[in-house]
Design a protein around this motif. Structure first.
Motif, PDB file in Angstrom:
ATOM      1  N   THR A  62     -18.367  -5.906  33.190  1.00 16.72           N
ATOM      2  CA  THR A  62     -18.494  -4.914  32.401  1.00 16.72           C
ATOM      3  C   THR A  62     -19.432  -3.678  32.501  1.00 16.72           C
ATOM      4  O   THR A  62     -20.312  -3.763  33.267  1.00 16.72           O
ATOM      5  N   GLU A  63     -19.934  -3.365  31.492  1.00 20.49           N
ATOM      6  CA  GLU A  63     -20.922  -2.266  31.566  1.00 20.49           C
ATOM      7  C   GLU A  63     -22.500  -2.643  31.835  1.00 20.49           C
ATOM      8  O   GLU A  63     -23.444  -2.165  31.920  1.00 20.49           O
ATOM      9  N   ASN A  64     -22.514  -4.014  30.992  1.00 24.70           N
ATOM     10  CA  ASN A  64     -23.878  -4.758  31.223  1.00 24.70           C
ATOM     11  C   ASN A  64     -24.637  -4.977  32.675  1.00 24.70           C
ATOM     12  O   ASN A  64     -25.209  -5.781  33.167  1.00 24.70           O
ATOM     13  N   LEU A  65     -23.122  -5.462  33.838  1.00 25.07           N
ATOM     14  CA  LEU A  65     -23.505  -5.770  34.877  1.00 25.07           C
ATOM     15  C   LEU A  65     -24.819  -4.382  35.610  1.00 25.07           C
ATOM     16  O   LEU A  65     -24.309  -3.612  35.693  1.00 25.07           O
ATOM     17  N   GLY A  66     -25.845  -5.142  36.311  1.00 26.07           N
ATOM     18  CA  GLY A  66     -27.139  -4.179  37.234  1.00 26.07           C
ATOM     19  C   GLY A  66     -26.607  -4.707  38.941  1.00 26.07           C
ATOM     20  O   GLY A  66     -26.900  -3.534  39.819  1.00 26.07           O
ATOM     21  N   SER A  85     -19.359   0.086  36.720  1.00 25.93           N
ATOM     22  CA  SER A  85     -19.893   0.707  35.935  1.00 25.93           C
ATOM     23  C   SER A  85     -21.339   1.590  36.969  1.00 25.93           C
ATOM     24  O   SER A  85     -21.969   0.556  37.611  1.00 25.93           O
ATOM     25  N   ASP A  86     -21.532   2.786  36.554  1.00 26.92           N
ATOM     26  CA  ASP A  86     -22.675   3.149  36.812  1.00 26.92           C
ATOM     27  C   ASP A  86     -24.407   2.523  36.361  1.00 26.92           C
ATOM     28  O   ASP A  86     -25.373   2.547  37.639  1.00 26.92           O
ATOM     29  N   ASN A  87     -23.967   1.360  35.751  1.00 28.18           N
ATOM     30  CA  ASN A  87     -25.745   0.783  36.011  1.00 28.18           C
ATOM     31  C   ASN A  87     -25.709   0.096  37.038  1.00 28.18           C
ATOM     32  O   ASN A  87     -27.097  -0.909  37.702  1.00 28.18           O
ATOM     33  N   ILE A  88     -24.690  -0.165  37.526  1.00 30.74           N
ATOM     34  CA  ILE A  88     -24.394  -1.832  39.208  1.00 30.74           C
ATOM     35  C   ILE A  88     -25.859  -0.681  40.119  1.00 30.74           C
ATOM     36  O   ILE A  88     -25.315   0.245  40.661  1.00 30.74           O
ATOM     37  N   THR A  89     -26.810  -1.620  40.847  1.00 32.53           N
ATOM     38  CA  THR A  89     -27.355  -0.583  41.449  1.00 32.53           C
ATOM     39  C   THR A  89     -27.570  -1.638  42.767  1.00 32.53           C
ATOM     40  O   THR A  89     -27.582  -0.531  43.896  1.00 32.53           O
ATOM     41  N   ARG A  90     -26.787  -2.358  42.980  1.00 29.45           N
ATOM     42  CA  ARG A  90     -26.563  -3.542  44.353  1.00 29.45           C
ATOM     43  C   ARG A  90     -25.732  -4.046  44.709  1.00 29.45           C
ATOM     44  O   ARG A  90     -25.586  -4.433  43.489  1.00 29.45           O
ATOM     45  N   ILE A  91     -24.867  -3.595  45.621  1.00 32.20           N
ATOM     46  CA  ILE A  91     -23.643  -4.915  46.268  1.00 32.20           C
ATOM     47  C   ILE A  91     -24.481  -5.533  46.730  1.00 32.20           C
ATOM     48  O   ILE A  91     -24.598  -5.447  48.597  1.00 32.20           O
TER      49      ILE A  91
END
Length: 160
Positions: A62-66, A85-91
């Protein structure tokens, strides 16, 4: 989500209307799981949720994951590519550890952190880290034996 025993795919039904979280180790070691489509409203996937799902090849996030939390896809040895998604800031720590077939990733533009062992033992041949990344954790790409080149942006302040 409902299981389709014939195709080994989990499909969403009316639960996807209210489902916002997939808990820790919710599907861990589901050895026959081949694909998963995360419902749009899901904003959080717990640690190790799909860990050791060795047949998992296809993931629709989903695009909603941060963030991708620790160990979420660790040991998914059949996973070959993933579109984040581009919304992800941390792996997170060991998020894709031992995903030995993983050779393609669409990097999130807003990614800032790649934690320790995040891509340990993956099959990348080259990597271009996105410009916003400031931290690459310890052994993030350890044992990526096919890795020929890696481009690290000047924004990166820590690479251990």
């Amino acid at each position: 989500m409902i299981a389709d025993p014939e195709s080994k795919v989990y499909k969403t039904d009316n639960l996807s209307i209210t489902l916002t979280t997939i808990g820790e180790k919710a599907f861990a070691a589901c050895c026959s799981l081949r694909a998963i489509d995360i419902p749009y409203r899901v904003t959080s996937i717990g640690q190790g949720a799909f860990q050791e799902c060795q047949a998992l090849k296809t993931v629709y996030l989903t695009e909603n994951l941060g963030s991708i939390e620790d160990y979420v896809f660790s040991g998914c040895t059949s996973l070959q590519s993933i579109n984040l998604s581009d919304n992800i800031t941390r792996i997170g720590i060991s998020a894709f550890d031992k995903c030995s077939a993983l050779n393609k990733i669409d990097w999130p533009k807003n990614l800032t952190t790649i934690d320790d062992f995040a891509f340990n033992e993956c099959a990348f041949t080259s990597i271009i880290i996105p410009n916003n990344v400031t931290i690459i954790g310890q052994c993030a790409f350890r044992w990526c034996l096919n890795l020929n080149s890696i481009t690290i942006p000047s924004s990166c302040k820590s690479f251990t």
